[in-house]
Design a protein around this motif. Structure first.
Motif, PDB file in Angstrom:
ATOM      1  N   GLY A  50      16.154 -49.646   9.131  1.00  0.00           N
ATOM      2  CA  GLY A  50      15.343 -48.622   8.478  1.00  0.00           C
ATOM      3  C   GLY A  50      16.133 -47.370   8.148  1.00  0.00           C
ATOM      4  N   GLY A  51      17.215 -47.132   8.871  1.00  0.00           N
ATOM      5  CA  GLY A  51      18.063 -45.975   8.619  1.00  0.00           C
ATOM      6  C   GLY A  51      19.168 -46.228   7.611  1.00  0.00           C
ATOM      7  N   GLU A  52      19.291 -47.465   7.142  1.00  0.00           N
ATOM      8  CA  GLU A  52      20.322 -47.780   6.156  1.00  0.00           C
ATOM      9  C   GLU A  52      19.974 -47.137   4.810  1.00  0.00           C
ATOM     10  OE1 GLU A  52      23.304 -49.918   6.195  1.00  0.00           O
ATOM     11  OE2 GLU A  52      23.034 -49.330   8.278  1.00  0.00           O
ATOM     12  N   TYR A  53      21.006 -46.743   4.087  1.00  0.00           N
ATOM     13  CA  TYR A  53      20.847 -46.098   2.786  1.00  0.00           C
ATOM     14  C   TYR A  53      20.110 -47.017   1.822  1.00  0.00           C
ATOM     15  CZ  TYR A  53      22.149 -43.692  -1.528  1.00  0.00           C
ATOM     16  OH  TYR A  53      22.115 -43.036  -2.726  1.00  0.00           O
ATOM     17  N   SER A  57      11.450 -50.021   3.589  1.00  0.00           N
ATOM     18  CA  SER A  57      10.675 -50.471   4.748  1.00  0.00           C
ATOM     19  C   SER A  57      11.313 -51.710   5.369  1.00  0.00           C
ATOM     20  CB  SER A  57       9.227 -50.775   4.366  1.00  0.00           C
ATOM     21  OG  SER A  57       9.166 -51.900   3.510  1.00  0.00           O
ATOM     22  N   VAL A  58      11.035 -51.899   6.666  1.00  0.00           N
ATOM     23  CA  VAL A  58      11.555 -53.046   7.419  1.00  0.00           C
ATOM     24  C   VAL A  58      10.428 -53.564   8.302  1.00  0.00           C
ATOM     25  CG1 VAL A  58      13.272 -53.867   9.071  1.00  0.00           C
ATOM     26  CG2 VAL A  58      13.822 -51.950   7.577  1.00  0.00           C
ATOM     27  N   ASN A  59      10.278 -54.886   8.339  1.00  0.00           N
ATOM     28  CA  ASN A  59       9.297 -55.494   9.230  1.00  0.00           C
ATOM     29  C   ASN A  59       9.910 -56.752   9.831  1.00  0.00           C
ATOM     30  OD1 ASN A  59       6.903 -56.049  10.587  1.00  0.00           O
ATOM     31  ND2 ASN A  59       6.133 -57.287   8.900  1.00  0.00           N
ATOM     32  N   VAL A  60       9.976 -56.790  11.153  1.00  0.00           N
ATOM     33  CA  VAL A  60      10.506 -57.957  11.860  1.00  0.00           C
ATOM     34  C   VAL A  60       9.329 -58.756  12.405  1.00  0.00           C
ATOM     35  CG1 VAL A  60      11.923 -58.750  13.780  1.00  0.00           C
ATOM     36  CG2 VAL A  60      12.615 -56.731  12.481  1.00  0.00           C
ATOM     37  N   ASP A  61       9.301 -60.039  12.078  1.00  0.00           N
ATOM     38  CA  ASP A  61       8.282 -60.943  12.597  1.00  0.00           C
ATOM     39  C   ASP A  61       8.968 -61.839  13.631  1.00  0.00           C
ATOM     40  OD1 ASP A  61       6.461 -63.009  13.107  1.00  0.00           O
ATOM     41  OD2 ASP A  61       5.668 -62.937  11.064  1.00  0.00           O
ATOM     42  N   ILE A  62       8.743 -61.567  14.916  1.00  0.00           N
ATOM     43  CA  ILE A  62       9.453 -62.322  15.950  1.00  0.00           C
ATOM     44  C   ILE A  62       8.906 -63.747  16.104  1.00  0.00           C
ATOM     45  CG2 ILE A  62      10.355 -60.370  17.237  1.00  0.00           C
ATOM     46  CD1 ILE A  62       8.055 -60.491  19.123  1.00  0.00           C
ATOM     47  N   LYS A  63       7.694 -63.992  15.674  1.00  0.00           N
ATOM     48  CA  LYS A  63       7.157 -65.358  15.735  1.00  0.00           C
ATOM     49  C   LYS A  63       7.807 -66.241  14.670  1.00  0.00           C
ATOM     50  CE  LYS A  63       2.755 -64.317  17.854  1.00  0.00           C
ATOM     51  NZ  LYS A  63       1.300 -64.358  17.752  1.00  0.00           N
ATOM     52  N   LYS A  64       7.942 -65.706  13.469  1.00  0.00           N
ATOM     53  CA  LYS A  64       8.582 -66.461  12.381  1.00  0.00           C
ATOM     54  C   LYS A  64      10.100 -66.314  12.403  1.00  0.00           C
ATOM     55  CE  LYS A  64       4.722 -66.077   9.156  1.00  0.00           C
ATOM     56  NZ  LYS A  64       4.312 -65.541   7.842  1.00  0.00           N
ATOM     57  N   GLN A  65      10.594 -65.381  13.215  1.00  0.00           N
ATOM     58  CA  GLN A  65      12.019 -65.062  13.316  1.00  0.00           C
ATOM     59  C   GLN A  65      12.609 -64.705  11.950  1.00  0.00           C
ATOM     60  OE1 GLN A  65      13.563 -68.481  15.443  1.00  0.00           O
ATOM     61  NE2 GLN A  65      13.211 -67.464  17.392  1.00  0.00           N
TER      62      GLN A  65
END
Length: 136
Positions: A50-53, A57-65
């Motif tokens: 999220g801090g990258e230039y 937005s960023v969303n991590v889905d740990i179930k779907k990996q």
């Protein structure tokens, strides 16, 4: 009067074109991150990426990996984002995780290293310095 209307119309068109040129185009990528399996790693990825230039937005889905990233196309690209995930210690599609960064992940998110990778990560032994023999 007609000259003023024509001038106004030309200026209006110029401002509209400038406004269109300044609009940023976004893209969305879904990256396979099979090593992200816990909430700690999810929050680590979302904070770092999220801090990258250029990242919107960023969303991590740990179930779907998977990690879904929306970014501005003229500021970054798919490969930069995958490399950033790799540098954080996670596999990102076809880009393998940076082995030294993996050491800082939660134990559950670390993958097993091959013998060659494991040997490469071993710290070299410290040799004692002998002031009588500077070559040592």
């Amino acid at each position: 009067m007609i000259m003023k209307k024509i001038t106004f119309f030309i200026l209006l068109l110029a401002f509209v074109q400038i406004g269109k040129a300044q609009q940023n185009t976004t893209a969305k990528i879904v990256i396979k991150t099979p090593m992200a399996v816990c909430e700690y790693c999810k929050s680590k990825i979302e904070a770092y990426i999220g801090g990258e230039y250029g990242v919107v937005s960023v969303n991590v889905d740990i179930k779907k990996q998977t990690t879904t990233v929306v970014y501005i196309t003229d500021r970054t690209n798919d490969e930069n984002l995958k490399t950033a995930l790799s540098n954080l210690g996670f596999d990102a599609d076809d880009v393998p995780a940076e082995p030294t960064a993996m050491r800082y992940l939660a134990q559950c998110c670390q993958k097993k290293l091959s013998a060659a990778d494991s040997a490469a990560l071993q710290k070299p032994s410290r040799r004692s310095y002998n002031s009588d023999n500077p070559g040592n």
